[in-house]
Design a protein around this motif. Structure first.
Motif, short mmCIF file in Angstrom:
data_model
loop_
_atom_site.label_atom_id
_atom_site.label_comp_id
_atom_site.label_asym_id
_atom_site.label_seq_id
_atom_site.Cartn_x
_atom_site.Cartn_y
_atom_site.Cartn_z
N SER A 106 0.83 -1.22 0.00
CA SER A 106 0.00 0.00 0.00
C SER A 106 0.86 1.26 0.00
O SER A 106 0.56 2.22 0.72
CB SER A 106 -0.94 0.02 1.21
OG SER A 106 -1.62 -1.18 1.31
N GLY A 107 1.94 1.22 -0.76
CA GLY A 107 2.76 2.43 -0.92
C GLY A 107 3.83 2.65 0.14
O GLY A 107 4.55 3.64 0.09
N ALA A 108 3.97 1.72 1.09
CA ALA A 108 5.07 1.87 2.07
C ALA A 108 6.40 1.76 1.32
O ALA A 108 7.35 2.47 1.61
CB ALA A 108 4.97 0.79 3.15
N PHE A 109 6.44 0.86 0.35
CA PHE A 109 7.58 0.79 -0.56
C PHE A 109 7.22 1.64 -1.77
O PHE A 109 6.19 1.40 -2.41
CB PHE A 109 7.83 -0.67 -1.00
CG PHE A 109 9.01 -0.80 -1.91
CD1 PHE A 109 10.27 -1.06 -1.41
CD2 PHE A 109 8.88 -0.63 -3.29
CE1 PHE A 109 11.38 -1.16 -2.25
CE2 PHE A 109 9.97 -0.72 -4.13
CZ PHE A 109 11.21 -0.99 -3.61
N ASP A 110 8.02 2.64 -2.05
CA ASP A 110 7.69 3.52 -3.17
C ASP A 110 8.94 3.93 -3.94
O ASP A 110 9.77 4.69 -3.44
CB ASP A 110 6.96 4.78 -2.64
CG ASP A 110 6.28 5.54 -3.76
OD1 ASP A 110 6.85 5.56 -4.88
OD2 ASP A 110 5.21 6.11 -3.53
N THR A 234 18.08 -8.39 4.17
CA THR A 234 17.83 -7.72 5.45
C THR A 234 17.86 -6.21 5.26
O THR A 234 18.71 -5.69 4.55
CB THR A 234 18.91 -8.12 6.49
OG1 THR A 234 18.73 -9.49 6.82
CG2 THR A 234 18.78 -7.32 7.77
N SER A 235 16.90 -5.54 5.86
CA SER A 235 16.95 -4.07 5.96
C SER A 235 17.13 -3.74 7.43
O SER A 235 16.37 -4.23 8.27
CB SER A 235 15.65 -3.44 5.49
OG SER A 235 15.65 -3.33 4.09
N GLY A 236 18.10 -2.92 7.74
CA GLY A 236 18.31 -2.59 9.14
C GLY A 236 18.90 -1.21 9.30
O GLY A 236 19.68 -0.77 8.46
N ASP A 237 18.52 -0.51 10.36
CA ASP A 237 19.04 0.85 10.53
C ASP A 237 20.42 0.84 11.17
O ASP A 237 21.07 1.87 11.26
CB ASP A 237 18.07 1.73 11.32
CG ASP A 237 17.93 1.30 12.76
OD1 ASP A 237 18.51 0.27 13.13
OD2 ASP A 237 17.24 2.01 13.52
N TYR A 238 20.90 -0.33 11.62
CA TYR A 238 22.24 -0.40 12.18
C TYR A 238 23.29 -0.50 11.08
O TYR A 238 24.46 -0.30 11.30
CB TYR A 238 22.35 -1.62 13.11
CG TYR A 238 22.04 -2.91 12.41
CD1 TYR A 238 20.72 -3.30 12.21
CD2 TYR A 238 23.06 -3.73 11.93
CE1 TYR A 238 20.42 -4.46 11.54
CE2 TYR A 238 22.76 -4.90 11.27
CZ TYR A 238 21.44 -5.25 11.07
OH TYR A 238 21.15 -6.40 10.39
N THR A 283 12.47 -3.83 2.75
CA THR A 283 12.39 -2.36 2.84
C THR A 283 10.95 -1.94 3.18
O THR A 283 10.73 -1.08 4.05
CB THR A 283 12.84 -1.72 1.51
OG1 THR A 283 14.13 -2.24 1.18
CG2 THR A 283 12.91 -0.21 1.59
N ALA A 284 9.97 -2.58 2.54
CA ALA A 284 8.56 -2.25 2.81
C ALA A 284 8.21 -2.49 4.28
O ALA A 284 7.58 -1.64 4.93
CB ALA A 284 7.65 -3.10 1.91
N CYS A 285 8.64 -3.63 4.82
CA CYS A 285 8.31 -3.96 6.22
C CYS A 285 9.01 -3.02 7.18
O CYS A 285 8.51 -2.76 8.28
CB CYS A 285 8.72 -5.40 6.55
SG CYS A 285 7.68 -6.59 5.75
N PHE A 286 10.16 -2.52 6.78
CA PHE A 286 10.86 -1.56 7.62
C PHE A 286 9.99 -0.32 7.83
O PHE A 286 9.93 0.24 8.92
CB PHE A 286 12.20 -1.20 6.96
CG PHE A 286 13.16 -0.56 7.89
CD1 PHE A 286 13.95 -1.33 8.74
CD2 PHE A 286 13.27 0.82 7.95
CE1 PHE A 286 14.83 -0.74 9.62
CE2 PHE A 286 14.16 1.42 8.82
CZ PHE A 286 14.94 0.64 9.66
N VAL A 287 9.30 0.08 6.76
CA VAL A 287 8.41 1.23 6.85
C VAL A 287 7.12 0.86 7.60
O VAL A 287 6.62 1.62 8.42
CB VAL A 287 8.05 1.76 5.42
CG1 VAL A 287 7.06 2.90 5.49
CG2 VAL A 287 9.31 2.18 4.68
N LEU A 288 6.60 -0.33 7.33
CA LEU A 288 5.31 -0.72 7.90
C LEU A 288 5.38 -1.00 9.40
O LEU A 288 4.40 -0.87 10.11
CB LEU A 288 4.78 -1.98 7.18
CG LEU A 288 4.29 -1.75 5.75
CD1 LEU A 288 4.01 -3.09 5.08
CD2 LEU A 288 3.04 -0.88 5.71
N GLY A 289 6.54 -1.42 9.88
CA GLY A 289 6.67 -1.75 11.30
C GLY A 289 6.25 -3.18 11.59
O GLY A 289 5.84 -3.91 10.69
#
Ligand code: ADP
Ligand code: MG
Length: 329
Positions: A106-110, A234-238, A283-289
């Motif tokens: 739903s646009g979290a990945f854009d 993996t997407s990670g902010d670390y 990446t999408a799930c990183f935005v979605l939480g």
């Protein structure tokens, strides 16, 4: 931009004493710094392996020239300058893949979030956090539903900027794997700096073993997965983040708010039947939480994942366990 260590790496465990499902073989690995990371490819040793490895790295470089947002003469940069234009087959293919992840999430990945991403990248260089008005303006240019692909032609509104950084690495890994399989390699592993695809068996005669790094302690492994014919990302902010005046900003933006995703979740790992899907969904799930991300992964066939929160809470899809060789705590 800070590039951290890769989140995933391959392990060959000693599993002596267990009957081998496949004969061992000699392998050759080659690593090169490309795509802003270290790409490592492992293949069985044959008379043609060295040539195949050179061909694989040549392919990576040629695809980087198509998708790179950093190279001013890339196809992507040309599209961004001209608000669209004729698409190469690879670009058309990847845009379609990216848009399907946009739709699923739903646009979290854009992939049209380029103006926002470059705003934060610029902020890092100038060491000044973006102004509210700049964020609002950049956010207005984002909108995957406004991209039009007709035949081989793309059109998009003036001001919109494509950024395929959330999926291109996974896609490139898939293209390299496809080429190597066509060349006759029935086993192998391509590690695009954390975006991995592996097929067949490892040199020890077992499914490939991929370790997932502990987000808080780089030298620790959180879990070991046993995989074959699967992509993992993996997407990670670390791993990658921006530092603006001592404040850490995530490198993934929330297209709905125009802000970078701050610290939640800490790491998302997705396993899928191809690496582009795994990369885009991570990446999408990183935005979605955690909640919405898990819901998305659970509803998709052939997709499994693990999301780790800032507070260390770990959630996995029900089918995750079938890949789990070992969970380390
Ligand atoms: P990594 O490069 O660490 O593997 P990701 O695959 O998660 O990380 O991709 C992050 C990149 O995706 C960013 O650097 C940016 O180019 C792009 N990006 C940022 N936010 C989004 C988003 N909401 N949707 C799609 N792409 C994004
Ligand atoms: Mg990604």
């Amino acid at each position: 931009m800070t590039y951290g260590r890769i989140a995933l790496f391959c392990l060959v465990l000693s599993l002596s004493g267990i009957a081998l499902p496949y004969p061992r073989y000699q392998s050759i690995s080659r690593s090169e710094t490309v795509l802003g990371t270290v790409v490592r490819i492992t293949l069985p040793e044959t008379p043609g392996t060295k040539e195949a490895l050179s061909g694989a790295f040549d392919l990576i470089q040629s695809l980087e020239k198509v998708f790179s947002v950093h190279q001013s003469d890339s196809e992507l940069s040309r599209i961004n300058r001209l608000h669209g234009g004729r698409l190469s087959p690879a670009m058309k293919d990847l845009i379609k893949r990216a848009l399907s992840i946009s739709q699923l999430s739903s646009g979290a990945f854009d992939p049209t979030c380029g103006a926002l991403v470059s705003l934060y990248r610029k902020a890092e260089k100038t060491r000044r956090a973006p102004r509210e008005s700049e964020i609002i303006k950049a956010k207005e240019s984002v909108g995957w539903e406004k991209l039009r692909v007709e035949g081989d032609h793309l059109s998009m509104p003036a001001g919109m900027k494509l950024d395929l950084g959330g999926i291109a690495k996974g896609y490139i890994v898939d293209q390299v794997v496809r080429m190597l399989r066509v060349s006759g390699f029935s086993h192998g592993l391509v590690d695009g700096g954390g975006d991995i695809f592996c097929w067949g068996f490892n040199p020890e005669g077992y499914p490939w073993q991929v370790g997932i790094q502990n987000p808080w302690k780089a030298s620790n492994i959180l879990a070991i997965l046993s995989l074959s014919d699967r992509g993992i990302a993996t997407s990670g902010d670390y791993q990658r983040y921006l530092m603006i005046r001592g404040k850490k900003y995530g490198h993934i933006v929330d297209p709905r708010t125009g802000r970078t995703v701050q610290g939640f979740p800490t790491s998302v790992t997705v396993v899928a039947s191809d690496c582009a899907t795994a990369d885009g969904l991570a990446t999408a799930c990183f935005v979605l939480g955690r909640e919405q991300g898990m819901q998305l992964l659970r509803n998709l066939d052939g997709v499994e994942g693990m999301i780790i929160d800032q507070d260390g809470q770990k959630v996995t899809t029900p089918g995750w366990a079938k890949f789990l060789l070992k969970s380390v705590r």
